[in-house]
Structures are given as structure tokens and as C-alpha cells.
Scaffold this active site. Sequence first.
Site: not given
Ligand code: RIB
Ligand code: CA
Length: 317
Positions: A11, A246
Site C-alpha cells: 500500500d 515497519h
Molecule cells: O502499521 C504500519 C504499517 O501500516 C506499514 O506497513 C505502513 O506502511 C502501513 O501500511
Molecule cells: Ca505498508
Amino acid sequence: MKPQHVLIDTDTGVDDALALVFALRSPELVIEAITTVAGNVGVRKCTRNVLRILNLVRSMHVPRVAEGSPKPLYRPLVTAPEVHGRDGLGDVPSRRRIAGLAEAVRRNAVREILDACDRFGDRLTIIALGPLTNIAKAWRKNAESLRKVGRIISMGGAFRVPGNTGPVAEFNYFVDPEAADQILTSGLPVRVIPLDLTETIILHWHELRKRARKEGSELSRFLIRCTKHYMSYHRKTRGFFGGYLHDPVAVAAAIDQNLFTWRTMEVRIETRGIWTRGMSVEPSHGRGRASVAVAQTLSHRRFLKLFTSRIWNEAHG
Ligand code: RIB
Ligand code: CA
């Protein structure tokens, strides 16, 4: 070790972009396809962002790009422009037309996922960096094909730390809790990289700017610009001028699972709660199958050495 065949479902926000560069610059992975899913921003913006990153990275093996679901299975889409910018990449104007957009939009992400499973079987790793909507749709369309996958690595969940979307939920599983619960209870070989780990690693602005300036490429200049919004968000909300990595941590799990320790457990995602929507829990009564491997620890030093050497194309000893 033979390179692994990989499909990345994203995303495409800022940490997704860092993850894409990390993956594309890692010889252990062959990125066969990149599929997009609505999450941080709308899915068309995600698709444009993937193509923009591919255009900047200029990797030898160009993955197929296929646009996916514009919304969660049942719920209205929730996005995060305050974190990633309205366009998902820090609102940095693009001076170029995005090549390949029409082709990517014509393709179907669920078809791409199932074709990759049929083609590569257990040599395929799916790295899911956003809500699990596309993966759940692939499961519903042809579970037999999806079962051929070697691993699904999902960045998501928060088990012993507060959520980042409301009090208890992590964003990806908050956006589409039904998709997350479906995949995490499917018996598929899922590995989860939760906030518990990803919020222990920060890329500080000064570090990024120092290394990016040293590399001095068009890509590194873009990374300085597109991460500024993301890092300013954390300065406002978390008190440090930097960003959590992340999604790059999820890519690291595909490169070397031994950077982590894991615990296999049953995981459920709250789909009925008003205040707890998207919460990830290990049910205490444990009636279900303990089939999900949840990352427990990470070697920070080894991860940061791997990540920075690949992102900045430095020699990695
Ligand atoms: O909570 C963090 C995640 O949510 C990561 O993948 C960030 O890009 C969003 O998609
Ligand atoms: Ca993400």
C-alpha cells in the site's frame, strides 16, 4: 543459496518505498511481481508510487506491476495521508509521466498472486506490506493455488504494545480486519512482523540525509525528499525526527529469517469490536490451530547493517 522468487503486495507509503528499494537491491530476492492494495493511500496512488520507485531504482529484472483492491473486503477505506502525505510519498511532485501505468491498471492483482503461486509454488515468498485484502481475495478465489506458496510474510499486528491506529490496532490489520483474520486462520504458512518489533527500529533523519548525500544518486535525492513528511510526522507525534522501518523489517525476514526468533501461535483479529477493531490477539482458550509464526526478537545490529548496505548500495561485509 538460490535467489527466492518474491511477490510484494504493497500500500505504497514511505516505509513501503524504502522496503521496495531494499528488496530490489537484495540479490537474495528476485522480485517477480508487485501488486498494490489500498491502505496508506488510494490504490491508484499506490500503483503510481510503485512505478515511480521502479523508475528510480532501474533494477535489471523489472517486476510485473498489477493494481489490486481499491477498498477492504467489507469496510470503507481508511487511509493515512497525515503519515505518508496525500500522494503516499511525502507529496514530492513528480516531474515525469509515470510509464507503465495503463498496463499495471489493466492487470489484476489477485490473478497475479495466484499465477505466481502456480508458477513458483513453495519457492515463492509473498511479502505483504499492507492490508491483506488482495491475499484474502486470492484465498477466496482459489485456495488450492494459494496453498502452494512457500511463505507469506505480513507486516502487521501489535501484541504487547499499543496500536498505532487507535488504542490497540496496527494500521494494516485495522484497515481490513476481516481479511487479516481470514488469512491468519487459514492454515497458510504466515509469518507476522508486528509493531512490537518494528517500533524498536528508527531511521533518523540525519542518518538518512548523511548516507543519501554520500550516494548522491537521483534515487537517494528522492528518498531524502519523500521521507521528510514521514519523519516530521514522527517528530510531531513521537518526539523523534525519524521514521519506523515497519516494511523494511518484513523484507529482512524474507532475506534472512535467522535475524529473528519466532513463536508459532494462534492469532485472531478482532472484527466485531467498536473500540478494538483490528486488534491482534492470541486467544487464551487456544482452541484454534497454532499456525502463525510471530517474530519475537530481531538482531538490530545485523538488520541495520543489511538494510543500510542495500539501500545505499554500499559493500556489505
Ligand atoms: O502499521 C504500519 C504499517 O501500516 C506499514 O506497513 C505502513 O506502511 C502501513 O501500511
Ligand atoms: Ca505498508
